[in-house]
Design an enzyme around this catalytic site. Sequence first.
Site, PDB file in Angstrom:
ATOM      1  N   ARG A   1     -25.105   0.086 -22.174  1.00 33.52           N
ATOM      2  CA  ARG A   1     -25.434  -0.994 -21.233  1.00 33.52           C
ATOM      3  C   ARG A   1     -24.180  -1.780 -20.873  1.00 33.52           C
ATOM      4  O   ARG A   1     -23.987  -2.179 -19.718  1.00 33.52           O
ATOM      5  CB  ARG A   1     -26.480  -1.918 -21.855  1.00 33.52           C
ATOM      6  CG  ARG A   1     -27.837  -1.265 -22.068  1.00 33.52           C
ATOM      7  CD  ARG A   1     -28.736  -2.142 -22.913  1.00 33.52           C
ATOM      8  NE  ARG A   1     -29.972  -1.445 -23.245  1.00 33.52           N
ATOM      9  CZ  ARG A   1     -30.576  -1.504 -24.423  1.00 33.52           C
ATOM     10  NH1 ARG A   1     -30.058  -2.233 -25.401  1.00 33.52           N
ATOM     11  NH2 ARG A   1     -31.696  -0.840 -24.633  1.00 33.52           N
TER      12      ARG A   1
ATOM     13  N   ASN B   1     -43.883   3.196  -9.408  1.00 32.36           N
ATOM     14  CA  ASN B   1     -43.593   4.511  -9.953  1.00 32.36           C
ATOM     15  C   ASN B   1     -42.226   4.932  -9.433  1.00 32.36           C
ATOM     16  O   ASN B   1     -42.006   5.042  -8.218  1.00 32.36           O
ATOM     17  CB  ASN B   1     -44.671   5.502  -9.489  1.00 32.36           C
ATOM     18  CG  ASN B   1     -44.449   6.896 -10.025  1.00 32.36           C
ATOM     19  OD1 ASN B   1     -43.388   7.487  -9.852  1.00 32.36           O
ATOM     20  ND2 ASN B   1     -45.472   7.457 -10.656  1.00 32.36           N
TER      21      ASN B   1
ATOM     22  N   PHE C   1     -36.799   2.451 -14.487  1.00 36.74           N
ATOM     23  CA  PHE C   1     -37.391   2.487 -15.832  1.00 36.74           C
ATOM     24  C   PHE C   1     -36.798   1.333 -16.665  1.00 36.74           C
ATOM     25  O   PHE C   1     -36.308   1.534 -17.776  1.00 36.74           O
ATOM     26  CB  PHE C   1     -37.131   3.827 -16.533  1.00 36.74           C
ATOM     27  CG  PHE C   1     -37.458   5.035 -15.710  1.00 36.74           C
ATOM     28  CD1 PHE C   1     -38.760   5.509 -15.622  1.00 36.74           C
ATOM     29  CD2 PHE C   1     -36.459   5.720 -15.024  1.00 36.74           C
ATOM     30  CE1 PHE C   1     -39.056   6.652 -14.877  1.00 36.74           C
ATOM     31  CE2 PHE C   1     -36.749   6.845 -14.272  1.00 36.74           C
ATOM     32  CZ  PHE C   1     -38.051   7.318 -14.204  1.00 36.74           C
TER      33      PHE C   1
ATOM     34  N   CYS D   1     -33.068  10.727 -23.476  1.00 41.41           N
ATOM     35  CA  CYS D   1     -33.206  10.352 -24.886  1.00 41.41           C
ATOM     36  C   CYS D   1     -34.005  11.374 -25.685  1.00 41.41           C
ATOM     37  O   CYS D   1     -34.504  11.079 -26.772  1.00 41.41           O
ATOM     38  CB  CYS D   1     -33.837   8.968 -25.019  1.00 41.41           C
ATOM     39  SG  CYS D   1     -35.489   8.837 -24.318  1.00 41.41           S
TER      40      CYS D   1
END
Length: 408
Positions: free
Chosen positions: A225, A290, A241, A352
Amino acid sequence: MKSERKFPIAVISEKAERSLKSGHVWVFGEEVKELIGNAQDGELVDVVNRKGRFLGTGFFNSNSKIRVRILSKNANDKFDSAFFERRLRYCFEYRKTVMGEDFDCCRLVFGEADSFPGLTVDRFGDILVTQTLSLGIEKRKNIIFPLMVKVLSDMGETITAVYERNDVAIREKEGLEENKGFFSAPGLRTDLDGRTVITENGIRYNVDYINGQKTGFFLDQKYNRLAAGKIAKGKTVLDCFTHTGAFALNCAKMGAKNVTAVDISKDAVELTRENARLNSLSNVSFECANVFELLTKLYEEKNSPYDYIILDPPAFTKSSSSLKNAERGYKEINMKAMKLLPRGGYLATCSCSHFMTDELFRKMLRFAAADAGVSLRQIEARQQSPDHPILWNVPETDYLKFYIFQIV
């Protein structure tokens, strides 16, 4: 073996022997060729090859595909409280070294990578949040959890409460029930509301460790980040997301012109909004949508304002059987993002899932770039933060891939 043994014995195959000798720590059900003695689920067994050579001691569980989880390969170890205290001290001193000032908010125990099979422990200030995925650890948590508090206290760190987040279906594979709640022990509180505030990269976050995803906050992207935020100055950013808004807030704090944080979950969007307010960041907007549909809509409109897109999706696959579908999902969002960005724009993207290996992820990105008609100039290639250590011979511990590119 150097000392007299008291444990039942699991005789394993040559394939399993090679795996253990190479550094892995799991023995699967079909690899156990013979059991000698009364092996009890959740208790210790010695693992030997067909010639009787000692290979390690681990937790046995007839309910699990992972029949034995190796706890130690030292024949002289005694598995008493002193053993677990020594192991915990080793874990915590490692975090103190590699995390430095971030020691108060990090993953303290990362399962097999720390020789605590199936145990996760995250620290949020004075709160520890655990997740137990092996029967062997479950049976010993009344020893291990108070020792965690003790070892941290010895290091000058105060722990107020330990909360168990065992509300995961994978526990059923170990013959364990799902549950969650405060761990009760002398000196620990059990009456808290499950909310706390942490600081990461100078940004404050509300953490709901009772109802939030996993243990309440994803600590593994901490430095990714920061890397993403460092190139955000003056840019118009789309954070897809967003979850708790962590990438969005790092970009906003580091000077982005504007950041749009998107998630399909209304709760996630509201939590991101709360976190932006908590940090007095006014250059963040929020959208509940979405991501797949939003990227398609923006491309069809041919009027995207974004010159920096961040893709931090949940794991699209948690098994090898769904890998092909996951690859298609990753390719779709990355290709659409690449098409949306102008030449000279920036893309941060990750996966991930350890099933989506780095090789597969890079291959997917190449195909996505080819289909989008762009080239990728790599800026950074990163993995999980060092409080989630990677054990090279245990590929399951190597799961996070993170790349930053310029579109050229």
